[in-house]
Design a protein around this motif. Structure first.
Motif, short mmCIF file in Angstrom:
data_model
loop_
_atom_site.label_atom_id
_atom_site.label_comp_id
_atom_site.label_asym_id
_atom_site.label_seq_id
_atom_site.Cartn_x
_atom_site.Cartn_y
_atom_site.Cartn_z
N MET A 103 0.82 -1.20 0.00
CA MET A 103 0.00 0.00 0.00
C MET A 103 0.87 1.26 0.00
SD MET A 103 -3.14 0.68 -0.14
CE MET A 103 -4.50 1.64 0.35
N SER A 104 2.03 1.18 0.65
CA SER A 104 2.91 2.36 0.72
C SER A 104 3.38 2.80 -0.66
CB SER A 104 4.12 2.06 1.61
OG SER A 104 3.71 1.93 2.94
N TRP A 105 3.61 1.84 -1.54
CA TRP A 105 4.05 2.21 -2.89
C TRP A 105 2.92 2.91 -3.65
CZ3 TRP A 105 8.96 2.45 -3.82
CH2 TRP A 105 9.83 1.68 -3.05
N LEU A 106 1.70 2.51 -3.39
CA LEU A 106 0.55 3.20 -4.00
C LEU A 106 0.45 4.63 -3.46
CD1 LEU A 106 -1.95 3.17 -5.81
CD2 LEU A 106 -3.23 2.23 -3.88
N TYR A 107 0.62 4.78 -2.14
CA TYR A 107 0.63 6.12 -1.56
C TYR A 107 1.70 6.99 -2.22
CZ TYR A 107 -2.32 4.72 2.43
OH TYR A 107 -3.34 4.29 3.24
N LEU A 108 2.88 6.43 -2.40
CA LEU A 108 3.97 7.18 -3.03
C LEU A 108 3.62 7.56 -4.46
CD1 LEU A 108 6.79 8.41 -2.88
CD2 LEU A 108 7.70 6.15 -3.54
N ALA A 109 3.08 6.64 -5.22
CA ALA A 109 2.72 6.92 -6.62
C ALA A 109 1.67 8.02 -6.71
CB ALA A 109 2.22 5.65 -7.29
N VAL A 110 0.66 7.96 -5.87
CA VAL A 110 -0.39 8.98 -5.91
C VAL A 110 0.15 10.32 -5.41
CG1 VAL A 110 -2.70 9.61 -5.08
CG2 VAL A 110 -2.21 7.24 -5.74
N ALA A 111 1.03 10.28 -4.42
CA ALA A 111 1.67 11.51 -3.93
C ALA A 111 2.45 12.18 -5.06
CB ALA A 111 2.60 11.20 -2.75
N ILE A 112 3.15 11.39 -5.85
CA ILE A 112 3.91 11.93 -6.98
C ILE A 112 2.96 12.56 -7.99
CG2 ILE A 112 5.35 11.29 -8.95
CD1 ILE A 112 6.62 9.14 -7.02
N LEU A 113 1.85 11.92 -8.26
CA LEU A 113 0.88 12.49 -9.21
C LEU A 113 0.36 13.84 -8.71
CD1 LEU A 113 -1.15 9.33 -10.26
CD2 LEU A 113 0.54 10.58 -11.61
N PHE A 114 0.03 13.92 -7.43
CA PHE A 114 -0.45 15.20 -6.88
C PHE A 114 0.64 16.27 -6.92
CE2 PHE A 114 -4.14 12.94 -5.34
CZ PHE A 114 -5.13 13.91 -5.36
N GLU A 115 1.89 15.87 -6.69
CA GLU A 115 2.99 16.83 -6.76
C GLU A 115 3.17 17.35 -8.18
OE1 GLU A 115 7.03 18.16 -7.51
OE2 GLU A 115 6.33 16.18 -8.11
#
Length: 107
Positions: free
Chosen positions: A1-13
């Motif tokens: 799940m952490s990798w999904l959080y990171l991927a979505v965080a990158i998209l928002f950034e």
């Protein structure tokens, strides 16, 4: 799940940084609001990702993915220049992240 959080965080950034370009120095309310919202969400999601991903790896991926995506958006959307030196620089950033990941035993 952490990798999904990171991927979505990158998209928002990436969206936040693109909106920052459109905000004209944070003087346009709509894009400025998008910047604040997107960066807020991005940092919350990054914090969640850091619960299980090492900070050095997460931040390297965050910065490399963001840099590469924003460079591409700059060329495609904002008409910024592209040169072989820029392409080489982005390739070196990606190679650096890959080597950090491999050195951590995650590759």
């Amino acid at each position: 799940m952490s990798w999904l959080y990171l991927a979505v965080a990158i998209l928002f950034e990436i969206v936040g940084t693109s909106a920052m370009k459109m905000s004209d120095g944070m003087t346009r309310a709509g894009p400025a609001a998008v910047v604040v919202l997107c960066y807020g969400v991005a940092f919350v999601l990054l914090a969640q990702a850091l619960r299980t991903i090492e900070v050095g790896i997460a931040y390297a991926i965050w910065s490399a993915a963001g840099t590469a995506a924003i460079a591409a958006i700059g060329v495609v959307v904002f008409g910024e220049s592209l040169s072989l030196l820029k392409i080489a620089g982005i390739a070196l950033i990606v190679a650096g992240v890959a080597s950090l990941h491999a050195a951590n035993g995650a590759a």
